[in-house]
Scaffold this motif. Structure first.
Motif, PDB file in Angstrom:
ATOM      1  N   VAL B  36       0.869  -1.175   0.000  1.00 48.61           N
ATOM      2  CA  VAL B  36       0.000   0.000   0.000  1.00 48.61           C
ATOM      3  C   VAL B  36       0.901   1.219   0.000  1.00 48.61           C
ATOM      4  O   VAL B  36       1.897   1.279   0.707  1.00 48.61           O
ATOM      5  N   GLY B  39       2.233   8.376   0.826  1.00 46.09           N
ATOM      6  CA  GLY B  39       2.977   9.467   0.184  1.00 46.09           C
ATOM      7  C   GLY B  39       4.085   8.973  -0.721  1.00 46.09           C
ATOM      8  O   GLY B  39       4.566   9.691  -1.596  1.00 46.09           O
ATOM      9  N   GLY B  40       4.545   7.762  -0.476  1.00 50.39           N
ATOM     10  CA  GLY B  40       5.638   7.206  -1.285  1.00 50.39           C
ATOM     11  C   GLY B  40       7.019   7.720  -0.894  1.00 50.39           C
ATOM     12  O   GLY B  40       8.012   7.351  -1.509  1.00 50.39           O
ATOM     13  N   THR B  41       7.105   8.536   0.134  1.00 48.12           N
ATOM     14  CA  THR B  41       8.396   9.168   0.433  1.00 48.12           C
ATOM     15  C   THR B  41       9.377   8.219   1.118  1.00 48.12           C
ATOM     16  O   THR B  41      10.558   8.505   1.193  1.00 48.12           O
ATOM     17  N   ASP B  42       8.891   7.116   1.635  1.00 43.97           N
ATOM     18  CA  ASP B  42       9.798   6.068   2.118  1.00 43.97           C
ATOM     19  C   ASP B  42       9.934   4.952   1.092  1.00 43.97           C
ATOM     20  O   ASP B  42      11.019   4.524   0.757  1.00 43.97           O
ATOM     21  N   TRP B  43       8.817   4.491   0.587  1.00 45.03           N
ATOM     22  CA  TRP B  43       8.834   3.302  -0.271  1.00 45.03           C
ATOM     23  C   TRP B  43       9.627   3.537  -1.558  1.00 45.03           C
ATOM     24  O   TRP B  43      10.432   2.711  -1.964  1.00 45.03           O
ATOM     25  N   TYR B  89       1.542  15.531   6.572  1.00 43.85           N
ATOM     26  CA  TYR B  89       2.090  16.455   7.575  1.00 43.85           C
ATOM     27  C   TYR B  89       1.585  17.872   7.353  1.00 43.85           C
ATOM     28  O   TYR B  89       1.345  18.606   8.299  1.00 43.85           O
ATOM     29  N   THR B 125       3.060  10.772   5.314  1.00 46.19           N
ATOM     30  CA  THR B 125       1.941  10.530   6.229  1.00 46.19           C
ATOM     31  C   THR B 125       2.425   9.857   7.507  1.00 46.19           C
ATOM     32  O   THR B 125       3.482   9.216   7.530  1.00 46.19           O
ATOM     33  N   ASP B 138      10.225  10.675  13.167  1.00 51.19           N
ATOM     34  CA  ASP B 138       9.830  11.787  14.040  1.00 51.19           C
ATOM     35  C   ASP B 138       8.360  11.690  14.435  1.00 51.19           C
ATOM     36  O   ASP B 138       7.988  11.974  15.573  1.00 51.19           O
ATOM     37  N   LYS B 198      14.268  18.468  17.966  1.00 56.56           N
ATOM     38  CA  LYS B 198      14.938  17.569  17.022  1.00 56.56           C
ATOM     39  C   LYS B 198      16.380  18.021  16.891  1.00 56.56           C
ATOM     40  O   LYS B 198      16.643  19.194  16.605  1.00 56.56           O
TER      41      LYS B 198
HETATM   42  C1  LIG Z   1      13.966  13.800   1.635  1.00 58.53           C
HETATM   43  C2  LIG Z   1      13.275  13.047   2.742  1.00 58.53           C
HETATM   44  C3  LIG Z   1      13.301  13.579   4.027  1.00 58.53           C
HETATM   45  C4  LIG Z   1      12.687  12.895   5.063  1.00 58.53           C
HETATM   46  N1  LIG Z   1      12.745  13.440   6.307  1.00 58.53           N
HETATM   47  C5  LIG Z   1      12.160  12.784   7.335  1.00 58.53           C
HETATM   48  C6  LIG Z   1      12.210  13.320   8.660  1.00 58.53           C
HETATM   49  O1  LIG Z   1      12.746  14.405   8.892  1.00 58.53           O
HETATM   50  N2  LIG Z   1      11.649  12.611   9.661  1.00 58.53           N
HETATM   51  C7  LIG Z   1      11.034  11.418   9.431  1.00 58.53           C
HETATM   52  O2  LIG Z   1      10.529  10.832  10.376  1.00 58.53           O
HETATM   53  N3  LIG Z   1      10.970  10.895   8.189  1.00 58.53           N
HETATM   54  C8  LIG Z   1      11.506  11.540   7.143  1.00 58.53           C
HETATM   55  N4  LIG Z   1      11.450  10.999   5.891  1.00 58.53           N
HETATM   56  C9  LIG Z   1      10.803   9.690   5.695  1.00 58.53           C
HETATM   57  C10 LIG Z   1       9.339   9.752   5.232  1.00 58.53           C
HETATM   58  O3  LIG Z   1       9.041  10.947   4.588  1.00 58.53           O
HETATM   59  C11 LIG Z   1       8.369   9.583   6.382  1.00 58.53           C
HETATM   60  O4  LIG Z   1       8.638   8.397   7.082  1.00 58.53           O
HETATM   61  C12 LIG Z   1       6.907   9.583   5.915  1.00 58.53           C
HETATM   62  O5  LIG Z   1       6.087   9.732   7.018  1.00 58.53           O
HETATM   63  C13 LIG Z   1       6.534   8.316   5.172  1.00 58.53           C
HETATM   64  O6  LIG Z   1       5.161   8.415   4.801  1.00 58.53           O
HETATM   65  P1  LIG Z   1       4.638   8.052   3.324  1.00 58.53           P
HETATM   66  O7  LIG Z   1       3.185   8.260   3.357  1.00 58.53           O
HETATM   67  O8  LIG Z   1       5.386   8.806   2.317  1.00 58.53           O
HETATM   68  O9  LIG Z   1       5.016   6.498   3.270  1.00 58.53           O
HETATM   69  P2  LIG Z   1       5.087   5.528   1.989  1.00 58.53           P
HETATM   70  O10 LIG Z   1       6.412   5.646   1.358  1.00 58.53           O
HETATM   71  O11 LIG Z   1       3.901   5.721   1.144  1.00 58.53           O
HETATM   72  O12 LIG Z   1       4.987   4.160   2.707  1.00 58.53           O
HETATM   73  C14 LIG Z   1       6.000   3.689   3.536  1.00 58.53           C
HETATM   74  C15 LIG Z   1       5.703   2.268   3.981  1.00 58.53           C
HETATM   75  O13 LIG Z   1       4.579   2.266   4.808  1.00 58.53           O
HETATM   76  C16 LIG Z   1       3.555   1.430   4.273  1.00 58.53           C
HETATM   77  N5  LIG Z   1       2.304   2.134   4.568  1.00 58.53           N
HETATM   78  C17 LIG Z   1       2.017   3.413   4.254  1.00 58.53           C
HETATM   79  N6  LIG Z   1       0.798   3.738   4.734  1.00 58.53           N
HETATM   80  C18 LIG Z   1       0.310   2.631   5.344  1.00 58.53           C
HETATM   81  C19 LIG Z   1      -0.882   2.332   6.029  1.00 58.53           C
HETATM   82  N7  LIG Z   1      -1.858   3.239   6.203  1.00 58.53           N
HETATM   83  N8  LIG Z   1      -1.040   1.094   6.539  1.00 58.53           N
HETATM   84  C20 LIG Z   1      -0.078   0.170   6.391  1.00 58.53           C
HETATM   85  N9  LIG Z   1       1.080   0.391   5.759  1.00 58.53           N
HETATM   86  C21 LIG Z   1       1.278   1.614   5.236  1.00 58.53           C
HETATM   87  C22 LIG Z   1       3.880   1.279   2.827  1.00 58.53           C
HETATM   88  O14 LIG Z   1       3.417   0.073   2.327  1.00 58.53           O
HETATM   89  C23 LIG Z   1       5.391   1.336   2.824  1.00 58.53           C
HETATM   90  O15 LIG Z   1       5.918   0.086   3.123  1.00 58.53           O
HETATM   91  C24 LIG Z   1      12.034  11.660   4.815  1.00 58.53           C
HETATM   92  C25 LIG Z   1      12.008  11.148   3.526  1.00 58.53           C
HETATM   93  C26 LIG Z   1      12.622  11.829   2.499  1.00 58.53           C
HETATM   94  C27 LIG Z   1      12.578  11.255   1.115  1.00 58.53           C
END
Ligand SMILES: Cc1cc2nc3c(=O)[nH]c(=O)nc-3n(C[C@H](O)[C@H](O)[C@H](O)COP(=O)(O)OP(=O)(O)OC[C@H]3O[C@@H](n4cnc5c(N)ncnc54)[C@H](O)[C@@H]3O)c2cc1C
Lengths: 752, 300
Positions: B36, B39-43, B89, B125, B138, B198
């Motif tokens: 799932v 935001g895709g920012t981790d995956w 966020y 997210t 965080d 932080k």
């Molecule tokens: C440049 C950059 C800077 C960043 N800085 C920070 C920072 O300062 N602090 C920090 O904590 N993080 C940081 N991050 C990491 C990231 O942005 C966060 O962890 C963010 O909250 C991930 O959310 P997402 O929705 O983008 O996750 P996604 O990439 O969409 O998903 C991440 C994982 O979670 C799973 N997932 C997502 N939503 C659900 C759901 N509802 N139920 C079950 N599984 C789910 C997905 O399958 C995937 O495996 C950064 C990333 C980047 C690229």
């Protein structure tokens, strides 16, 4: 509408918009990876050494992998296996001896990019590891010889006063012994990665006209020279073109020769065009970085602060191969005594080999490392004397008529004092310095200054040997075209050259074109380096434009009509109207390369940078809260771009001082990514208060411009360190000043 | 390999949460991989760092949940704040009970402001932050300070897990493959003090070297309720249990810095890595906890 000279509105001195701005902002500019795929194009990849030193025993290709569509190149396929630069010590591909981690060994290409990456994993290298030398101190001991006979890649000695006439060591020691106050210290600085936004990349192909390479690069003729050597082709069969380039900072000076050779080798073997683009990790690992340096300084002065003598030893880490290290070391040595006058000096500079990727060109070219050392040292002298450091600098700064460590008499365009006083005034340095010296709370404030100069153009007789050329052509309709090998890599060359030509030929800015730098079509202007583009090449372009403009106007006077009509008549009659000129350096320059004595540079640009910081005394996080500077640029052709260079360079120096650090583990880089190699972001940039000082250099274009590209990198780190030292009261002699290092040096760190 | 070189994945956007859950269940039953994507920012970053897929290897199907409005709603009912797992966020920062208006949960907005930079805040997210399982998260630290509950849902039903029990080890959690995180529930104290700090080298795009989120209810000179969450000092987000109990153990004026430091030390096991050192992290952990305690009136 007639276009007489009276109608021309000068553009020099005006901040006209950047010529390359719009296409870059709206995304139509084509960087090398944006160039459309050529028919049959392959993707290239590089198999690199995982160890810093060893003997390559064999290369194994997994028999279970399907190699049918993979082109393989090894050292055996390289016609002449050396990268042409200063020496011929670096192979294009390692054949037997491996001298640094990430050294290229096998090249692969395939139409399917994913398959080429899988193929990389199917190659295994059998390497017998050898003992390594990983820093300059080890290298100097020469326990293991990893380069030449003694690991010493280059040595320079600069002497002045008594050190010049007698045995230099005993003479300088004797002078120092006679001085009222003696201070000694050692200062180190670390690697820095250029981290241009666009990683290195090239597309290469062969056809009936020879070999072609188009890429992200600063110096097309360097690549041309490398191809000439390795492929032994006729010069006219080698065509090197600069694509739109997303930053270089020196990192695309010498390295592009290697990636271009690799792509061309794969293309030669496969008969197909080959695209080779590094990702960030490969770029950080394999390409050149700033030379780390270790400097020991001993100085003598009078009790009132009059500096007398300096003895200094500079050790620079050249990495595994020579590349441009001798030139970097030279500039480092020539800036080592700082912006101050010394009666007696002995400066010894050594470059030493280590089993790390070759270090190379990076904005400042050795000067930031030695200026770091001398500025920190002068601050230390001030502390010993109980004097304000800026006052001590003011007292000893080089002025008109002063004599530098190489014996150069400064007789033109000297603005050190003016820069110092201007920066001091706008920053209210004296008031702040006093206020922050009071007792501090958890958030400690500090302010510190660096005063420095940077030689513009090539060192000594460099320009005389180089014979840089540039041309201006007349085009139909009275347009002009600049042809030069000086590239715009984001620093604004194209815009500034157009301004210079527009004024010199008295034509509107919109009537000036800039030819794509391709070795087949532009003359060799020399490399885009050394703060020489505007001052040196700009002055050739200016003279050429004036000549072409004058010819058209003469025709206009003779037979009437507009400038455009006269131009068309001239073209119809003569076929081609071009002015191709060669640089002739000011005749006063005398340089003795043997003894490193004389006019090291035609002139210097001057600056005083003042940084104000806040330091959290518990977490040791440093925030630069204000940054003031006064910089003498000779003449600001485009003030906004000039400020951009100064502020960008200062921020790059702040990054070097506070954030950036390559983490090494036995010759391997542990943080080759933007997420963990920390450079400042826009939010980390302090408010910059930038004053431009214009002390014209009579041989510079546009009414006296000097080089400005590198200078801003020189003073940021020592100014920030002086401010942190002021805030914390702990000596800051070694870079970087990361919170972890400050903590370790602090009392609380010492307890744990 | 570059993101542009990623293999083409099949990508679906389904109309309802129920459809997502059904798809997860069906595919799981058929041993097919599914991701799932919020935001895709981790995956997406993880894909870029992964080795290239072997030809013919099964790629996961990507199910985009970032546009399911039911997963993005944020509302306050009395003292119960509910945050959809796919709320970004930026939505937190702009919400009238969080970053704006009465700021009942201002800690979340303050944390969000320090997370990545604006671009990441617009997509990232809390659900993704928790599901990724990074000890540097965080958002998870802030949720832990509020002692939030995690609501998980699958075709088999819904369950609620305390955030402190969600992570079971480095990158491991209680979430089943057919479950998604749907929301976070926070029971907000009526009056409380909060803290966010932080430590991360630069002002944006910084992975925490140490981050502390704290929530405290203080009455007549003593902490009645405390919540803490600390990033980057242990294999999972640290709840600082010993520190919590020490802080509540006596009136504020009786707390000592030395005992507080000892409690923090016993709660943390930081490591040396490319971003920082064990000693520095341990030091900062003590510094930020003391700063929070000091802000509540403890003489530490
Ligand atoms: C440049 C950059 C800077 C960043 N800085 C920070 C920072 O300062 N602090 C920090 O904590 N993080 C940081 N991050 C990491 C990231 O942005 C966060 O962890 C963010 O909250 C991930 O959310 P997402 O929705 O983008 O996750 P996604 O990439 O969409 O998903 C991440 C994982 O979670 C799973 N997932 C997502 N939503 C659900 C759901 N509802 N139920 C079950 N599984 C789910 C997905 O399958 C995937 O495996 C950064 C990333 C980047 C690229």
């Amino acid at each position: 509408m007639s276009q007489g000279p009276s109608q021309h509105l000068p553009t020099v001195g005006k901040s006209v918009p950047r010529a390359d701005g719009t296409p870059k902002v709206i995304g139509t500019a084509r960087y090398v990876d944006d160039l459309p795929a050529m028919p049959g194009e392959l993707h290239g990849a590089t198999v690199r050494s995982p160890v810093p030193r060893g003997i390559l025993k064999s290369i194994r290709f997994d028999p279970n992998f399907d190699w049918s569509d993979i082109t393989i190149v090894t050292a055996e396929d390289v016609p002449l296996n050396t990268v042409a630069l200063i020496a011929e010590d670096q192979p294009v591909l390692a054949a037997r001896h491996i001298n640094h981690a990430y050294e290229p060994i096998v090249l692969l290409a395939c139409a399917d990019k994913r398959r080429v990456l899988l193929a990389k994993n199917a190659v295994s290298l059998d390497i017998e590891a050898l003992p390594t030398v990983l820093d300059v101190h080890e290298s100097l001991k020469n326990t293991h010889t990893v380069w030449g006979t003694d690991n010493i890649q280059k040595r320079y000695l600069i002497t002045k006063g008594r050190a010049d006439t007698e045995d230099s060591v005993s003479a300088i020691d004797a002078v120092l012994a006679e001085c009222e106050v003696r201070v000694s210290g050692s200062y180190s600085s670390h690697h820095q990665e250029q981290l241009y936004i666009e990683p290195q990349g090239v597309v290469a192909w062969w056809d009936e006209s020879g070999v072609h390479a188009t890429g992200s690069l600063q110096c097309p003729f360097y690549v041309h020279k490398a191809f000439l050597k390795t492929f032994g082709e006729q010069p006219s069969r080698i065509h090197i073109t600069q694509a739109v380039t997303g930053g270089g900072f020196g990192g695309k000076e010498e390295y592009p020769s290697i990636i271009a050779l690799h792509a061309a080798l794969l293309s030669k073997k496969s008969g197909k065009p080959v695209r080779m683009i590094y990702d960030r990790k490969e770029d950080i690992e394999a390409t050149t970085k700033r030379h780390p340096a270790f400097c020991e300084i001993e100085t003598g002065c009078d009790k009132d602060g009059k500096l007398r003598a300096i003895k200094m030893r500079v050790l620079m880490d050249g990495g595994a191969y020579l590349t441009l290290t001798p030139v970097v070391l030279s500039r480092g040595a020539l800036h080592a005594s700082g912006a101050y006058e010394w009666e007696h000096a002995r400066i010894e500079a050594l470059a030493l080999a280590t089993n790390t990727p070759p270090n190379g060109a990076f904005r400042g070219f050795g000067a930031p490392q030695t200026i770091w050392a001398i500025e920190r040292h002068i601050d230390k002298v001030a502390a010993v004397l109980g004097m304000d450091p800026l006052e001590l600098k003011r007292k000893n700064i080089l002025k008109l008529g002063s004599v530098t460590a190489t014996g150069q008499v400064l007789h033109t365009s000297v603005a050190g004092v003016e820069c110092l006083e201007k920066a001091r005034a706008v920053s209210e340095y004296d008031r702040r310095r006093k206020a922050y010296s009071e007792k501090q709370g958890r958030i400690a404030r500090g302010i510190g200054a660096a005063v420095f100069m940077h030689g513009a153009g090539f060192t000594g007789s460099g320009e005389r040997y180089l014979k840089g050329k540039a041309a201006v052509d007349l085009l139909p309709g009275g347009r002009l075209r600049i042809r030069t090998a000086s590239t715009d890599i984001g620093q604004g060359t194209e815009t500034v050259f157009r301004q210079i030509v527009s004024d010199a030929a008295q034509v509107p800015l919109s009537d000036v074109d800039f030819a794509v730098p391709c070795t087949t079509h532009v003359p060799d202007s020399g490399p885009t380096v050394a703060s020489r583009t505007v001052m040196v090449v700009g002055s050739i372009v200016e003279a050429a434009a004036r000549e072409v403009g004058d010819r058209v106007r003469k025709e206009q006077q003779a037979s009437g009509g507009t400038f455009a009509e006269a131009a068309d008549r001239l073209l119809a009659r003569e076929g081609e109207v071009t002015s191709l000129l060669q640089y002739s350096p000011p005749s006063y320059i005398q340089w003795d390369d043997q003894h490193y004595r004389g006019d090291a540079y035609p002139c210097f640009a001057w600056a005083c940078f003042i940084a104000e910081v806040e330091v959290d005394r518990e977490t040791f996080e440093v925030t630069v809260t204000n940054f003031w500077s006064a910089t003498d640029v000779g003449r600001a052709i485009n003030p906004t771009q000039c400020r951009g260079q100064i502020e960008g360079g200062a921020l790059q120096a702040i990054g070097w001082a506070l954030f950036e650090e390559l983490v090494w583990d036995k010759g391997i880089i542990k943080n080759p990514r933007m997420t963990n190699y920390i450079v400042p972001t826009a939010l980390d940039a302090p408010p910059f208060h930038t004053v431009l000082v214009e002390e014209p250099f009579s041989f510079g274009p546009g009414g006296g411009a000097k080089g400005i590209g590198e200078l801003p990198m020189d003073g940021g780190a020592p100014a920030v360190a002086a401010a942190v030292e002021h805030a914390l009261g702990i000596p800051m002699d070694d870079l970087p000043l990361t919170p972890e290092r400050l903590f370790a040096r602090s009392a609380s760190g010492a307890q744990t | 390999m570059a993101i542009t070189d990623l293999e083409l994945h099949s990508f679906v956007r389904l109309p309802t949460i129920a459809d997502v859950l059904q798809t997860l269940a069906d595919r799981h039953a058929a041993s097919q991989k599914t991701v799932v994507l919020a935001g895709g920012t981790d995956w997406v970053v993880e894909q870029e760092m992964a080795p290239p897929h072997k030809p013919g290897a099964e790629l996961p199907m990507v199910v985009d949940i970032s546009r399911l409005s039911d997963l993005q709603t944020i509302h306050l009912n009395g003292n119960l704040l509910t945050i959809g797992a796919a709320a970004t966020y930026l939505q937190l920062r702009r919400h009238p009970h969080i970053g704006m208006g009465d700021k009942r949960a201002a800690l979340l907005a303050r944390m969000a402001q320090d997370l990545g930079a604006l671009q990441i805040q617009a997509r990232g997210t809390l659900g993704g932050n928790l599901a990724t399982g990074s000890p540097a998260a965080d958002g998870v630290a802030a949720l832990m300070a509020y002692d939030a509950s995690v609501v998980l849902q699958s075709v088999r039903g819904e369950r609620t897990v305390p955030i402190t029990e969600f992570q079971t080890g480095y990158k491991k959690s209680v979430r089943a493959p057919d479950e998604i995180i749907t929301q976070f529930q926070i029971s907000l104290p009526t009056h409380y003090n909060w803290y966010w700090r932080k430590v991360g080298t630069r002002r944006a795009q910084a992975i925490s070297k140490v981050a502390l989120a704290g929530v405290a209810v203080v009455e007549s000179g003593q902490i009645q309720r405390i919540g803490l969450g600390m990033a980057s000092v242990a294999p999972v987000t640290a709840a600082l249990r010993n520190t919590r109990s020490y802080l509540c153990s006596a009136p504020l004026h009786k707390l000592t810095g030395a005992e507080l430091d000892a409690a923090v030390n016993s709660d943390c096991s930081p490591i040396d890595d490319v971003r920082s050192t064990r000693q520095y992290r341990a030091h900062c952990a003590r510094v930020v906890v003391r700063e929070f305690a000091r802000s509540l009136g403890a003489p530490v």
